[in-house]
Design an enzyme around this catalytic site. Structure first.
Site, PDB file in Angstrom:
ATOM      1  N   HIS A  52      34.595  60.688 -70.963  1.00  0.00           N
ATOM      2  CA  HIS A  52      34.651  60.077 -72.287  1.00  0.00           C
ATOM      3  C   HIS A  52      34.917  61.112 -73.347  1.00  0.00           C
ATOM      4  CE1 HIS A  52      33.496  56.240 -70.744  1.00  0.00           C
ATOM      5  NE2 HIS A  52      32.765  56.919 -69.895  1.00  0.00           N
ATOM      6  N   ASP A  92      33.622  56.692 -61.643  1.00  0.00           N
ATOM      7  CA  ASP A  92      32.159  56.751 -61.767  1.00  0.00           C
ATOM      8  C   ASP A  92      31.518  55.448 -62.243  1.00  0.00           C
ATOM      9  OD1 ASP A  92      33.320  57.140 -64.250  1.00  0.00           O
ATOM     10  OD2 ASP A  92      32.571  59.162 -64.515  1.00  0.00           O
ATOM     11  N   TYR A 124      43.744  54.038 -74.919  1.00  0.00           N
ATOM     12  CA  TYR A 124      43.949  55.419 -74.468  1.00  0.00           C
ATOM     13  C   TYR A 124      44.533  55.564 -73.075  1.00  0.00           C
ATOM     14  CZ  TYR A 124      39.095  55.088 -72.543  1.00  0.00           C
ATOM     15  OH  TYR A 124      37.947  54.725 -71.887  1.00  0.00           O
TER      16      TYR A 124
HETATM   17  N1  LIG Z   1      22.524  60.084 -62.779  1.00  0.00           N
HETATM   18  C1  LIG Z   1      23.623  59.495 -63.224  1.00  0.00           C
HETATM   19  N2  LIG Z   1      24.704  60.226 -63.520  1.00  0.00           N
HETATM   20  C2  LIG Z   1      25.815  59.636 -63.981  1.00  0.00           C
HETATM   21  C3  LIG Z   1      25.893  58.228 -64.130  1.00  0.00           C
HETATM   22  C4  LIG Z   1      24.740  57.462 -63.787  1.00  0.00           C
HETATM   23  O1  LIG Z   1      24.737  56.214 -63.870  1.00  0.00           O
HETATM   24  N3  LIG Z   1      23.628  58.129 -63.353  1.00  0.00           N
HETATM   25  N4  LIG Z   1      27.039  57.649 -64.609  1.00  0.00           N
HETATM   26  C5  LIG Z   1      28.311  58.340 -64.488  1.00  0.00           C
HETATM   27  C6  LIG Z   1      29.311  57.773 -65.406  1.00  0.00           C
HETATM   28  S1  LIG Z   1      29.656  56.109 -65.251  1.00  0.00           S
HETATM   29  C7  LIG Z   1      30.026  58.532 -66.277  1.00  0.00           C
HETATM   30  S2  LIG Z   1      31.290  57.800 -67.179  1.00  0.00           S
HETATM   31  C8  LIG Z   1      29.788  60.015 -66.380  1.00  0.00           C
HETATM   32  C9  LIG Z   1      30.041  60.631 -67.742  1.00  0.00           C
HETATM   33  O2  LIG Z   1      30.025  62.008 -67.593  1.00  0.00           O
HETATM   34  P1  LIG Z   1      30.806  63.010 -68.587  1.00  0.00           P
HETATM   35  O3  LIG Z   1      32.193  62.639 -68.659  1.00  0.00           O
HETATM   36  O4  LIG Z   1      30.479  64.395 -68.181  1.00  0.00           O
HETATM   37  O5  LIG Z   1      30.022  62.716 -69.938  1.00  0.00           O
HETATM   38  P2  LIG Z   1      30.506  62.703 -71.416  1.00  0.00           P
HETATM   39  O6  LIG Z   1      29.286  62.772 -72.245  1.00  0.00           O
HETATM   40  O7  LIG Z   1      31.376  61.518 -71.620  1.00  0.00           O
HETATM   41  O8  LIG Z   1      31.324  64.044 -71.514  1.00  0.00           O
HETATM   42  C10 LIG Z   1      32.279  64.228 -72.486  1.00  0.00           C
HETATM   43  C11 LIG Z   1      32.440  65.698 -72.814  1.00  0.00           C
HETATM   44  O9  LIG Z   1      33.601  65.863 -73.613  1.00  0.00           O
HETATM   45  C12 LIG Z   1      33.258  66.524 -74.815  1.00  0.00           C
HETATM   46  N5  LIG Z   1      34.113  66.002 -75.875  1.00  0.00           N
HETATM   47  C13 LIG Z   1      34.030  64.832 -76.544  1.00  0.00           C
HETATM   48  N6  LIG Z   1      35.011  64.716 -77.435  1.00  0.00           N
HETATM   49  C14 LIG Z   1      35.750  65.847 -77.355  1.00  0.00           C
HETATM   50  C15 LIG Z   1      36.887  66.341 -78.049  1.00  0.00           C
HETATM   51  O10 LIG Z   1      37.435  65.697 -78.946  1.00  0.00           O
HETATM   52  N7  LIG Z   1      37.348  67.567 -77.660  1.00  0.00           N
HETATM   53  C16 LIG Z   1      36.755  68.319 -76.696  1.00  0.00           C
HETATM   54  N8  LIG Z   1      37.283  69.499 -76.389  1.00  0.00           N
HETATM   55  N9  LIG Z   1      35.672  67.876 -76.032  1.00  0.00           N
HETATM   56  C17 LIG Z   1      35.186  66.682 -76.363  1.00  0.00           C
HETATM   57  C18 LIG Z   1      31.797  66.249 -75.057  1.00  0.00           C
HETATM   58  O11 LIG Z   1      31.225  67.227 -75.889  1.00  0.00           O
HETATM   59  C19 LIG Z   1      31.283  66.279 -73.620  1.00  0.00           C
HETATM   60  O12 LIG Z   1      31.060  67.614 -73.233  1.00  0.00           O
HETATM   61  O13 LIG Z   1      28.434  60.268 -65.982  1.00  0.00           O
HETATM   62  C20 LIG Z   1      28.186  59.874 -64.663  1.00  0.00           C
HETATM   63  N10 LIG Z   1      26.891  60.384 -64.287  1.00  0.00           N
HETATM   64  N1  LIG Z   2      24.057  53.445 -74.769  1.00  0.00           N
HETATM   65  C1  LIG Z   2      25.010  53.755 -73.860  1.00  0.00           C
HETATM   66  N2  LIG Z   2      25.933  52.830 -73.512  1.00  0.00           N
HETATM   67  C2  LIG Z   2      26.853  53.113 -72.559  1.00  0.00           C
HETATM   68  C3  LIG Z   2      26.914  54.391 -71.944  1.00  0.00           C
HETATM   69  C4  LIG Z   2      25.928  55.350 -72.329  1.00  0.00           C
HETATM   70  O1  LIG Z   2      25.894  56.486 -71.817  1.00  0.00           O
HETATM   71  N3  LIG Z   2      24.999  54.985 -73.283  1.00  0.00           N
HETATM   72  N4  LIG Z   2      27.870  54.658 -70.994  1.00  0.00           N
HETATM   73  C5  LIG Z   2      29.024  53.760 -70.862  1.00  0.00           C
HETATM   74  C6  LIG Z   2      29.627  53.915 -69.527  1.00  0.00           C
HETATM   75  S1  LIG Z   2      30.643  55.255 -69.243  1.00  0.00           S
HETATM   76  C7  LIG Z   2      29.432  53.052 -68.514  1.00  0.00           C
HETATM   77  S2  LIG Z   2      30.164  53.314 -67.001  1.00  0.00           S
HETATM   78  C8  LIG Z   2      28.590  51.877 -68.709  1.00  0.00           C
HETATM   79  C9  LIG Z   2      27.625  51.644 -67.557  1.00  0.00           C
HETATM   80  O2  LIG Z   2      27.155  50.357 -67.611  1.00  0.00           O
HETATM   81  P1  LIG Z   2      26.265  49.816 -66.404  1.00  0.00           P
HETATM   82  O3  LIG Z   2      26.833  50.290 -65.131  1.00  0.00           O
HETATM   83  O4  LIG Z   2      26.104  48.372 -66.610  1.00  0.00           O
HETATM   84  O5  LIG Z   2      24.882  50.573 -66.764  1.00  0.00           O
HETATM   85  P2  LIG Z   2      23.720  51.287 -65.934  1.00  0.00           P
HETATM   86  O6  LIG Z   2      22.795  51.793 -66.978  1.00  0.00           O
HETATM   87  O7  LIG Z   2      24.204  52.257 -64.953  1.00  0.00           O
HETATM   88  O8  LIG Z   2      23.040  50.124 -65.119  1.00  0.00           O
HETATM   89  C10 LIG Z   2      22.465  48.965 -65.703  1.00  0.00           C
HETATM   90  C11 LIG Z   2      21.116  48.649 -65.124  1.00  0.00           C
HETATM   91  O9  LIG Z   2      21.120  48.804 -63.704  1.00  0.00           O
HETATM   92  C12 LIG Z   2      19.799  49.077 -63.294  1.00  0.00           C
HETATM   93  N5  LIG Z   2      19.770  49.587 -61.906  1.00  0.00           N
HETATM   94  C13 LIG Z   2      19.831  50.852 -61.449  1.00  0.00           C
HETATM   95  N6  LIG Z   2      19.755  50.876 -60.087  1.00  0.00           N
HETATM   96  C14 LIG Z   2      19.654  49.587 -59.675  1.00  0.00           C
HETATM   97  C15 LIG Z   2      19.533  48.950 -58.404  1.00  0.00           C
HETATM   98  O10 LIG Z   2      19.507  49.571 -57.339  1.00  0.00           O
HETATM   99  N7  LIG Z   2      19.473  47.570 -58.414  1.00  0.00           N
HETATM  100  C16 LIG Z   2      19.495  46.835 -59.557  1.00  0.00           C
HETATM  101  N8  LIG Z   2      19.446  45.503 -59.455  1.00  0.00           N
HETATM  102  N9  LIG Z   2      19.574  47.424 -60.758  1.00  0.00           N
HETATM  103  C17 LIG Z   2      19.658  48.771 -60.822  1.00  0.00           C
HETATM  104  C18 LIG Z   2      19.298  50.032 -64.350  1.00  0.00           C
HETATM  105  O11 LIG Z   2      17.897  50.008 -64.451  1.00  0.00           O
HETATM  106  C19 LIG Z   2      20.002  49.538 -65.623  1.00  0.00           C
HETATM  107  O12 LIG Z   2      19.127  48.773 -66.429  1.00  0.00           O
HETATM  108  O13 LIG Z   2      27.825  51.947 -69.906  1.00  0.00           O
HETATM  109  C20 LIG Z   2      28.598  52.322 -71.049  1.00  0.00           C
HETATM  110  N10 LIG Z   2      27.754  52.146 -72.208  1.00  0.00           N
HETATM  111 MO   LIG Z   3      31.182  55.448 -66.992  1.00  0.00          MO
END
Ligand SMILES: Nc1nc2c(c(=O)[nH]1)N[C@H]1C(S)=C(S)[C@@H](COP(=O)(O)OP(=O)(O)OC[C@H]3O[C@@H](n4cnc5c(=O)[nH]c(N)nc54)[C@H](O)[C@@H]3O)O[C@H]1N2
Ligand SMILES: Nc1nc2c(c(=O)[nH]1)N[C@H]1C(S)=C(S)[C@@H](COP(=O)(O)OP(=O)(O)OC[C@H]3O[C@@H](n4cnc5c(=O)[nH]c(N)nc54)[C@H](O)[C@@H]3O)O[C@H]1N2
Ligand SMILES: [Mo]
Length: 893
Positions: A137, A167, A398
């Site tokens: 992101h 992811d 995007y």
């Molecule tokens: N335990 C656990 N881990 C997870 C997940 C989970 O459910 N559980 N979910 C996964 C998911 S779905 C996702 S999407 C990933 C996200 O993981 P990441 O992609 O690592 O998270 P972001 O915070 O989106 O990272 C964006 C980075 O880009 C930088 N950035 C933002 N804007 C700009 C810009 O304009 N220029 C530059 N140079 N840098 C910029 C920010 O400072 C940050 O360092 O995490 C995953 N990790």
């Molecule tokens: N505020 C906020 N909003 C976001 C983001 C963020 O970082 N912050 N990230 C964005 C991104 S990149 C993504 S991919 C989406 C992700 O959106 P989602 O994938 O919908 O979000 P999660 O938080 O991973 O999961 C939702 C719920 O799943 C539950 N959960 C975890 N493990 C299990 C399981 O084994 N079984 C069941 N039934 N439930 C479980 C968690 O407790 C949580 O309440 O959100 C987006 N929106």
């Molecule tokens: Mo994500």
């Protein structure tokens, strides 16, 4: 006094920015004036529903001012103090990465060094020896986006691309297409116009692994909160299935069911058993639309290989949900018009990021099929998308190739990468450390199911390994799994040179040899449409999560702070040093590029460039008699697909599977992966490779779930906005350090002697993290809940695989992929243990001190900067800052 109002978009919504004399004073939502068109009207159950005349924002959007002025901003280019530019790339003290200090450099010095190193490495080893990656992101805006400015630079340079894993969609991407197609939507369903359908017809909502008030349709701010409230007021019943009684459930759930993490596929089977034995599924629909249904039904009824009927009792033993509740859920679902699904947009959810995630996704789709998916009020829809939209107005999101400066027609020439070698993000550390890695699939497999099965090897035959890593963004320490693997990678001498280009000093930046300060999008020009992630494979039309289509001229609110610069500027300077600056820019300024986006989209037919930049935004309306194309209705009713995002097979009224039907036995898996142990041809519940049946559970009895943070967007706001740490459900201060909250059930807490507010250690064989305990009935008994993807990675011994006090719970999550043929991440399949933390309070390591040290390090006026320059590292500085801090505290008292 010069007052100015400009506009922008961030991951938390579109915003208006008030500045006075070049300083940001206030961030607020955009409230439309009379020139905005009327909002859509939906007539349902005797009432009319219409949206507010404003764009909503989230809490995190309002922290954008803090993000800009954050004390952890990277202020100047910096070079690692003990970095030695040896001519052969060897003996560069790489083992010190993560703990070395930095010295300030001029832009010219830093960029010269980076350009020299790129040239050296590529001349010595070949083009492919450079690799680079962004985060998932980003700051909003089509010009600065990772698929624009970054992609243009690296494709022109030639580099080993690192493919992202999907992811967000893991279980759905790799699982659901084998049941119902939609590989081009990464396994997610289509939800066009389903808001209207729901308001008119739905009676029950199944919120499975879904916390919409937290995750907000992805980028859609609080646009859909009102819709769910309307449904609630109509008496629609909401059932939440989640080991955590999440923030939406607390507000809205009529019933909360808490499965043991990783057992949701068993719950699907239990529900199916009730329907099959009670005859309460749509038999006529299944007869017309399902393939090899009976074989699967036999399996559920106990006539399959395992001879185990999936009775509610059996299901209770696996999931922990009482059999009576399972029956009640199945009966209500079968007897009322029911919509629902998993997570954010129906095909997400923490549940899909687990070892059994593909099987859950397939089974969940099968359940919706059994109740006549696509009929009025029966669909996959989770209350966050599907608002009316004018599909004739195109601006571009995007991921649209047509909306990127890497491509025509925005650019005169498309940038093409000459290197074919690839790497895969979750396994980057394995590839670097082992020198060899093999995997399946194209990451984001939007192009076709077959692309899930392509084989990759690193290094590609005849290619060099990578030796220069250009990291753009700095948060993988907090967001990728098994963090310590990344620590080990960064210390490897295989990586002769590491660059980090980010806005804030995130945990990963500290492992770089050169740090380049980018500015926020409030400090540069850009342009974008709120919540539009494009049609390039991220599930199209995400803007239907919003009430309005809003395109914003992201004016420069303030000048870049300190010596930060826009990413576009950095790449154009670097390109110039490498001798192809003109080709990169095509002679355009950043404002010129913005105008190109206007000119190449439908926006230019709606508003002149001058009026647009003067007003700052454009709101597109929906015609009063908009054309309805309800998601999946075409299939239920058997006519050619008419929804805005479809494939040729659907024009023939078929799904995107081999047979064009819902496949209860998957022909695509039988064809491509008949021996895949994770995705068997019949989707089944299987024990997790890290779950309660594992041997490991004897030692580490708790499941950790680490969903997306409510008080952050992954990592991008928490680290820079200390007031967020004062939210008691987010973090709590102990001895000056804001520890992350970890939730534990009262009974387990009592057994462990843990009280609410105690410091606790979360640990397993991979790592350990100190958190603060929140003792609460909101979490299932065997579960520990702590938000994942923390922005703060703060090991007590910097640069070591040490205990963390910043809340980086990915230190505990497995690096292992979902399956040997399923290259997805599974953070929610983590076993761990917890105990009261009684060790020493990490003196001098507190987060604030560390940040102060960073700020000082980059401030030439500060006396302590000298020490950094001399390479003393951070520890001595921390002690000093701490001393000062305590002195100040004593004086105040
Ligand atoms: N335990 C656990 N881990 C997870 C997940 C989970 O459910 N559980 N979910 C996964 C998911 S779905 C996702 S999407 C990933 C996200 O993981 P990441 O992609 O690592 O998270 P972001 O915070 O989106 O990272 C964006 C980075 O880009 C930088 N950035 C933002 N804007 C700009 C810009 O304009 N220029 C530059 N140079 N840098 C910029 C920010 O400072 C940050 O360092 O995490 C995953 N990790
Ligand atoms: N505020 C906020 N909003 C976001 C983001 C963020 O970082 N912050 N990230 C964005 C991104 S990149 C993504 S991919 C989406 C992700 O959106 P989602 O994938 O919908 O979000 P999660 O938080 O991973 O999961 C939702 C719920 O799943 C539950 N959960 C975890 N493990 C299990 C399981 O084994 N079984 C069941 N039934 N439930 C479980 C968690 O407790 C949580 O309440 O959100 C987006 N929106
Ligand atoms: Mo994500």
């Amino acid at each position: 006094m010069v007052e100015k109002v400009t506009h922008s978009i961030c991951v938390g919504g579109p915003i208006a920015i008030h500045t006075v004399d070049g300083v940001i004073r206030r961030i607020r939502p955009i409230i439309f004036d009379e020139t905005a068109p009327p909002g859509w009207v939906i007539k349902a159950r005797g009432r009319e529903y219409t949206p507010y005349r404003k764009a909503t924002t989230t809490l995190i959007a309002l922290t954008e001012k803090n993000r800009a002025y954050a004390y952890d901003r990277i202020r100047y280019p910096m070079i690692r103090a003990d970095f030695v530019e040896t001519p052969d790339g060897q003996n560069r003290n790489t083992e010190n990465r993560g703990k070395s200090g930095y010295r300030r450099a001029t832009w010219d010095e830093a960029l010269e060094l980076v350009a020299r190193e790129i040239e050296r490495v590529q001349t010595t080893y070949g083009k492919e020896s450079v690799t680079a990656i962004t985060g998932s992101h980003h700051s909003w805006g089509l010009l600065g986006y990772k698929l624009s400015a970054f992609a243009r630079f690296f494709r022109m340079l030639g580099y080993t691309q690192i493919m992202d894993n999907p992811d967000s969609w893991e279980g759905f991407t790799w699982g659901a297409p084998h049941t119902y197609g939609y590989y081009w939507r990464l396994g997610g369903s289509e939800t066009f116009d389903l808001l209207e359908d729901a308001l008119q017809n739905v009676e029950t909502m199944i919120m499975w692994s879904h916390d919409p008030d937290t995750t907000r349709g992805g980028y859609a701010a609080n646009e859909s909160t009102m819709w769910r409230r309307w449904l609630d007021d109509m008496g629609v019943q909401f059932i939440y299935i989640d080991p955590f009684n999440n923030f939406s459930a607390v507000k809205q759930a009529d019933k909360w069911l808490a499965p043991r993490p990783g057992t949701d596929a068993a719950l699907c089977e239990g529900i199916a058993y009730v329907w099959l034995t009670e005859g309460t599924y749509d038999k006529e629909y299944i007869a017309r639309h399902a393939h090899r249904f009976d074989e699967w039904a036999d399996y559920i009824l106990g006539k399959g290989v395992d001879r185990t009927p999936k009775t509610p009792k059996w299901c209770e033993a696996e999931t922990g949900i009482p059999a009576a509740d399972i029956k009640a859920l199945a009966r209500r679902w079968a007897s009322t018009r029911t919509m629902g699904g998993s997570g954010l947009r129906g095909g997400f959810g923490g549940v899909c990021r687990t070892a059994n995630g593909t099987e859950f996704a397939r089974l969940m789709v099968q359940l919706f099929a059994m109740q006549g998916m696509g009929k009025p009020g029966q669909n996959i829809w989770t209350g966050t998308t599907g608002a009316p939209m004018d599909y004739n107005f195109w601006f571009g999101g995007y991921s649209d190739p047509l909306a990127q400066i890497a491509n025509q027609p925005i650019a005169d020439r498309t940038a093409v990468n000459c290197v074919t070698q690839k790497l895969y993000r979750p396994n980057l550390p394995d590839a670097i450390l082992d020198g060899h890695y093999e995997w399946h699939g194209e990451g984001f497999c939007g192009g076709g199911i077959d692309l899930e099965f392509t084989e990759h090897v690193y290094p590609e035959p005849g290619c060099s390994k990578v030796h220069l890593f250009y990291r753009y963004g700095g948060t993988f320490m907090g967001t990728m799994l098994d963090t310590n693997k990344w620590v080990r990678m960064y210390k490897s001498p295989e990586l002769e040179f590491v660059v980090n280009q980010d806005i804030h000093f995130h945990g990963e930046a500290r492992f770089a040899d050169v740090i380049l300060p980018a500015c926020t999008n409030l400090e540069r020009y850009d342009i974008g449409e709120f919540c539009n992630s494009g049609n390039g494979g991220y599930q199209s039309h995400s803007q239907t999560g919003c009430n309005w289509q809003i395109v914003v001229f992201q004016d420069k609110a303030i000048e870049p702070l300190w010596e930060s610069r826009s990413d576009y500027w950095i790449f154009s300077q670097l390109a110039a040093k490498l001798g192809w600056g003109e080709e990169y820019t095509e002679g355009r300024s950043e404002l010129d590029w913005c105008k190109r986006f206007w000119e190449k989209s439908d926006l230019c037919d709606r508003i002149s460039w001058e009026d647009f930049i003067k007003k700052g935004y454009y709101v597109a309306g929906v015609p009063a008699d908009w054309e309805r194309h309800y998601g999946f209705r075409w299939f239920a009713e058997g006519y050619p697909c008419d929804t805005p995002n479809h494939k040729p097979c659907q024009e023939e009224g078929k799904l995107g599977t081999f047979t064009g039907k819902f496949e209860f036995v998957s022909e695509s898996l039988l064809h491509w992966a008949p021996h895949d142990e994770t995705r068997t041809p019949i989707a089944t519940y299987k024990y997790s490779w890290e779950g309660h049946h594992s041997l490991k559970a004897r030692k580490y009895p708790f499941h950790l779930i680490s969903p997306h943070p409510r008080f952050d967007y992954h990592t991008q706001h928490n680290s820079s906005t200390p007031w967020l740490w004062e939210i008691p459900e987010n973090r709590r201060y102990i001895n000056g350090n804001p520890y992350l909250i970890a939730r534990i059930h009262p009974q387990k807490a009592a057994e462990k002697g843990i009280k609410d507010g105690d410091l606790v250690l979360l640990f397993n064989e991979r790592g350990s993290v100190v958190c603060v305990a929140r003792v609460t009935y909101r979490v299932e008994e065997n579960t520990i809940h702590a938000y994942g993807s923390s922005g703060i990675y703060n090991p007590v011994a910097p640069g070591e695989t040490a205990m963390d006090i910043g809340g980086c719970v990915n230190l505990l999550t497995p690096g292992k992929l979902i399956g040997s043929m399923v290259p997805g991440m599974a953070p929610n399949s983590t076993l761990m243990d917890i105990c009261k933390y009684e060790g020493p309070l990490p003196a001098g390591q507190c987060f604030e001190y560390k940040l102060d040290a960073v700020a000082l390090a980059a401030d030439p006026e500060s006396a302590t900067c000298k020490e950094i320059i001399e390479g003393h590292g951070f520890e001595s500085i921390q002690a000093k800052v701490r001393e000062e801090y305590l002195k100040k505290g004593a004086a105040a008292r």
